[in-house]
Scaffold this motif. Structure first.
Motif, PDB file in Angstrom:
ATOM      1  N   UNK A 236       0.842  -1.852  -0.112  1.00 62.28           N
ATOM      2  CA  UNK A 236       0.391  -0.280  -0.139  1.00 62.28           C
ATOM      3  C   UNK A 236       0.964   1.460   0.162  1.00 62.28           C
ATOM      4  N   UNK A 237       2.004   1.092   0.415  1.00 60.57           N
ATOM      5  CA  UNK A 237       2.820   2.350   0.871  1.00 60.57           C
ATOM      6  C   UNK A 237       3.405   2.891  -0.516  1.00 60.57           C
ATOM      7  N   UNK A 238       3.511   2.291  -1.534  1.00 59.08           N
ATOM      8  CA  UNK A 238       3.925   2.359  -2.715  1.00 59.08           C
ATOM      9  C   UNK A 238       3.068   3.544  -3.165  1.00 59.08           C
ATOM     10  N   UNK A 239       1.576   3.513  -3.407  1.00 61.60           N
ATOM     11  CA  UNK A 239       0.613   4.065  -3.754  1.00 61.60           C
ATOM     12  C   UNK A 239       0.814   5.137  -2.845  1.00 61.60           C
ATOM     13  N   UNK A 240       1.771   5.807  -2.621  1.00 60.24           N
ATOM     14  CA  UNK A 240       1.417   6.463  -0.804  1.00 60.24           C
ATOM     15  C   UNK A 240       3.331   7.658  -0.840  1.00 60.24           C
ATOM     16  N   UNK A 241       4.195   7.218  -1.705  1.00 54.29           N
ATOM     17  CA  UNK A 241       5.199   7.872  -2.107  1.00 54.29           C
ATOM     18  C   UNK A 241       5.391   8.990  -2.177  1.00 54.29           C
ATOM     19  N   UNK A 246       2.197   3.996  -8.588  1.00 50.77           N
ATOM     20  CA  UNK A 246       0.843   3.489  -8.388  1.00 50.77           C
ATOM     21  C   UNK A 246      -0.186   4.768  -8.398  1.00 50.77           C
ATOM     22  N   UNK A 247      -1.489   4.013  -9.729  1.00 47.09           N
ATOM     23  CA  UNK A 247      -2.704   4.624  -8.718  1.00 47.09           C
ATOM     24  C   UNK A 247      -3.423   4.328  -8.350  1.00 47.09           C
ATOM     25  N   UNK A 248      -3.820   2.366  -8.291  1.00 47.03           N
ATOM     26  CA  UNK A 248      -4.674   2.308  -7.994  1.00 47.03           C
ATOM     27  C   UNK A 248      -4.429   0.875  -7.866  1.00 47.03           C
ATOM     28  N   UNK A 249      -5.020  -0.148  -7.172  1.00 48.07           N
ATOM     29  CA  UNK A 249      -4.843  -1.256  -7.088  1.00 48.07           C
ATOM     30  C   UNK A 249      -6.045  -2.626  -7.608  1.00 48.07           C
ATOM     31  N   UNK A 291      -3.722   2.321   2.843  1.00 53.87           N
ATOM     32  CA  UNK A 291      -3.649   3.747   1.510  1.00 53.87           C
ATOM     33  C   UNK A 291      -4.307   5.028   1.996  1.00 53.87           C
ATOM     34  N   UNK A 292      -4.945   4.603   3.126  1.00 52.40           N
ATOM     35  CA  UNK A 292      -5.695   5.532   4.086  1.00 52.40           C
ATOM     36  C   UNK A 292      -6.832   6.099   2.937  1.00 52.40           C
TER      37      UNK A 292
END
Length: 361
Positions: A236-241, A246-249, A291-292
């Protein structure tokens, strides 16, 4: 009734033969515009409450067809006319490959389930690209699901995903990196951060290069339902850097686990359908927390009714996908969702679907 009769006839064949017959029929229908427009009832108006815009893409309602059904974009024109808001094709590999030996697909109608160990059978990106170019882009959103060839070493996997991205770029509204199938040896090892970060960083560079002055097309990661909470937190942290990779999952792929008392435990492969529902829901909730709620998630796995769909939306899914549920229920599933979801939203005081996302998590 015609659809029910056709499904009953197809279910007389072994699963992979039935799938091949269905694909041939849909491919033929896709070349018949007058017949194709009758695949979805013209009087089925979609309630505006269900409309959303995500990643700059418009969705008339939340349900799409998951990857795995149309692996080579053979039936895309027909599938686009069957009521889905979006269709995801693939998984596509750079080079053609046959996949795993048969038998490799198993139906369990009483359990509402499927086990597959197909192993990415694919005609390859060149043939798929030719087909997509000849068909033209349908009127709905199209996602392309990308996978590596079986014989590509893990340390060179990024090269496969890069080739796919470059070659198929003109045809995708969004991309999906599939590193979570259980049927390609070693593939799930690419879900570790040490492997994911360099892979996704490279794909981010390529997307920017290909986009030119336009916004890059969104990249989603499809994850396994068998991850631990800690692994989900890390992914999940990959979308919050500071510069998100990423833009989604998409949550989730098929599972290698089996429910307690599952009568077919000896059959290897990924399990999908109703037995996956609770597991996929739990992963979705954990991913939403990780991802919050800052990035869209597509919920998939065991969605076979409007109630299942609404539960997944409240848990944090902005969009939904079905494959096994749709296989058993057909267009009635799409109709049920588009009719009933607005009623659930109004009952609970929401003015649109987007307001409900994550409110039950």
């Amino acid at each position: 009734m015609i659809e029910e009769q056709l499904r009953s006839w197809l279910f007389r064949f072994e699963p992979e033969r039935a799938h091949a017959l269905a694909m041939s029929a849909l491919e033929a229908l896709g070349k018949m515009p007058r017949t194709r427009i009758r695949l979805w009832p013209s009087n089925e108006a979609i309630d505006p409450m269900l409309r959303q815009t995500l990643w700059g893409l418009d969705f008339s309602h939340p349900l799409g067809l998951a990857a795995g059904f149309d692996k080579d974009a053979r039936a895309l024109p027909a599938l686009a006319a069957m009521g889905f808001a979006f269709v995801e094709i693939g998984t596509i590999t750079p080079q053609p490959q046959a996949g795993n030996p048969a038998p490799r697909l198993f139906r369990y109608p009483q359990q509402g389930a499927i086990i597959n160990r197909l192993g990415f059978p694919s005609e390859g990106m060149l043939r798929v690209g030719e087909r997509l170019a000849s068909q033209g882009h349908p009127a709905i959103t199209v996602g392309i699901n990308l996978g590596k060839n079986k014989d590509t070493p893990l340390e060179r996997a990024v090269e496969d995903y890069e080739q796919l991205l470059r070659h198929l770029h003109p045809f995708a509204d969004y991309w999906v990196v599939n590193v979570s199938s259980p049927n390609t040896p070693g593939l799930r090892q690419l879900q570790s951060l040490n492997a994911l970060r360099p892979l996704l960083s490279r794909l981010r560079e390529i997307r920017r290069e290909l986009a030119g002055t336009e916004a890059p097309r969104p990249l989603l990661l499809k994850i396994a339902p068998d991850l631990t909470d800690e692994e989900i937190q890390e992914i999940g942290s990959l979308a919050q850097d500071a510069q998100p990779l990423l833009e989604g999952f998409i949550a989730t792929n098929t599972t290698i686990s089996r429910p307690e008392g599952w009568p077919y435990a000896a059959e290897a492969g990924g399990l999908s359908g109703l037995p996956l529902r609770r597991q996929a829901l739990a992963v979705l909730r954990q991913l939403r927390r990780s991802t919050g709620g800052q990035v869209p998630i597509i919920g998939v796995g065991g969605i076979a009714s409007a109630e299942d769909a609404y539960e997944r939306i409240l848990a944090g899914a902005s969009l939904l996908q079905s494959y096994t549920g749709w296989l058993y229920r057909g267009s009635s599933l799409v109709q049920e969702l588009t009719r009933n979801l607005p009623e659930y939203l109004r009952r609970d005081g929401f003015s649109c679907l987007a307001e409900a996302v994550g409110q039950g998590s």
